[in-house]
Structure formats: C-alpha cells, structure tokens
Design a protein around this motif. Structure first.
Motif, mmCIF file in Angstrom:
data_model
loop_
_atom_site.group_PDB
_atom_site.id
_atom_site.type_symbol
_atom_site.label_atom_id
_atom_site.label_comp_id
_atom_site.label_asym_id
_atom_site.label_seq_id
_atom_site.Cartn_x
_atom_site.Cartn_y
_atom_site.Cartn_z
ATOM 1 N N THR A 4 -16.940 107.456 35.063
ATOM 2 C CA THR A 4 -15.697 108.635 35.301
ATOM 3 C C THR A 4 -14.499 107.805 34.764
ATOM 4 O O THR A 4 -14.045 106.616 34.944
ATOM 5 N N VAL A 5 -13.728 108.848 34.176
ATOM 6 C CA VAL A 5 -12.221 108.273 33.916
ATOM 7 C C VAL A 5 -11.203 109.289 34.127
ATOM 8 O O VAL A 5 -11.435 110.535 34.271
ATOM 9 N N THR A 6 -10.194 108.821 34.944
ATOM 10 C CA THR A 6 -9.135 109.515 35.592
ATOM 11 C C THR A 6 -7.855 109.595 34.793
ATOM 12 O O THR A 6 -7.490 108.492 34.336
ATOM 13 N N ILE A 7 -7.475 110.851 34.146
ATOM 14 C CA ILE A 7 -6.122 110.916 33.544
ATOM 15 C C ILE A 7 -5.493 111.832 33.901
ATOM 16 O O ILE A 7 -5.610 112.774 34.913
ATOM 17 N N PRO A 8 -4.174 111.684 33.668
ATOM 18 C CA PRO A 8 -3.213 112.807 34.348
ATOM 19 C C PRO A 8 -3.586 114.215 33.974
ATOM 20 O O PRO A 8 -4.050 114.361 32.748
ATOM 21 N N LYS A 9 -3.107 115.055 34.745
ATOM 22 C CA LYS A 9 -3.427 116.669 34.220
ATOM 23 C C LYS A 9 -2.910 117.067 32.959
ATOM 24 O O LYS A 9 -3.540 117.442 32.127
ATOM 25 N N ALA A 10 -1.625 116.340 32.957
ATOM 26 C CA ALA A 10 -0.806 116.870 31.614
ATOM 27 C C ALA A 10 -1.644 116.314 30.178
ATOM 28 O O ALA A 10 -1.940 117.118 29.068
#
Length: 115
Positions: A4-10
């Motif tokens: 998984t990769v977590t990125i900012p919502k924007a």
C-alpha cells in the motif's frame, strides 16, 4: 502480502481528476475515429434540439439531408402521402416503409421512428 501507499487526499483527488480527463480524451478520440471512418456522423445542435423537442424525426432528417418529400419518396420507393402522414403523426408507417426511408436517409431505423 499487499503493498500500500499512503498519499494526501488532495493528491489522490488530483490523480483521480487526471484519470477522468484521460478517459474523456479516449472517448473523444474513439468518436473522432468513427467519424473519420465514416461510421458515425456529427449533427448540428439545432437538429438535436428539434428532435428533443419532439418534432418528427423523419422530417428533421429529411430536411437535414436537403430532400423534399417527393424526392425522399422516389428514393425510398414509397409514396409522398405516406411521408406526409408519418411526419404529421397521423400514421406510424410499417417497419418495412420506415426501413426504406431510413436507408434512403442514410440513418438507422431507430433514428426515424417517432418517439
């Protein structure tokens, strides 16, 4: 195991918008390819408005093709009176007649059937 990769919502929203734009571009290119191949036709907005407003599709297509009722009748091997009655909504026309009219106009059968 799933990575998984977590990125900012924007950033996710921006990437989603880019993907949507790409899908739109692919759709436009597909339509353009069909137009270029002669398998699809673009029609003016005024004509579409007439159809949406409930005007006789047979009349709209006939006028768009620049044909008189008599010329269409000759091309479709039918009578002008049948065309007059179909355009006026007094008769629906047989499937066979509508098929000949559609073929003479270069459109599909469903394009000339009254709504």
């Amino acid at each position: 195991m799933t990575e998984t990769v977590t990125i900012p919502k924007a950033e996710y929203q921006r990437l989603s918008a880019v993907e949507e734009d790409h899908a739109d571009i692919r759709a436009v290119l597909a339509v353009q390819a069909r137009v270029d191949a002669g398998t699809e036709e673009l029609v003016p907005a005024a004509m579409v408005s007439r159809l949406i407003d409930g005007e006789s599709p047979l009349r709209v297509w006939r006028e768009y093709r620049g044909l008189s009722q008599a010329a269409l009748a000759r091309t479709a091997d039918t009578s002008r009176v049948q065309i007059v009655d179909i355009e006026a909504g007094r008769r629906t026309g047989s499937v066979r007649t509508l098929r000949r009219l559609a073929d003479a106009l270069g459109v599909g059968l469903d394009d000339v059937v009254p709504g």
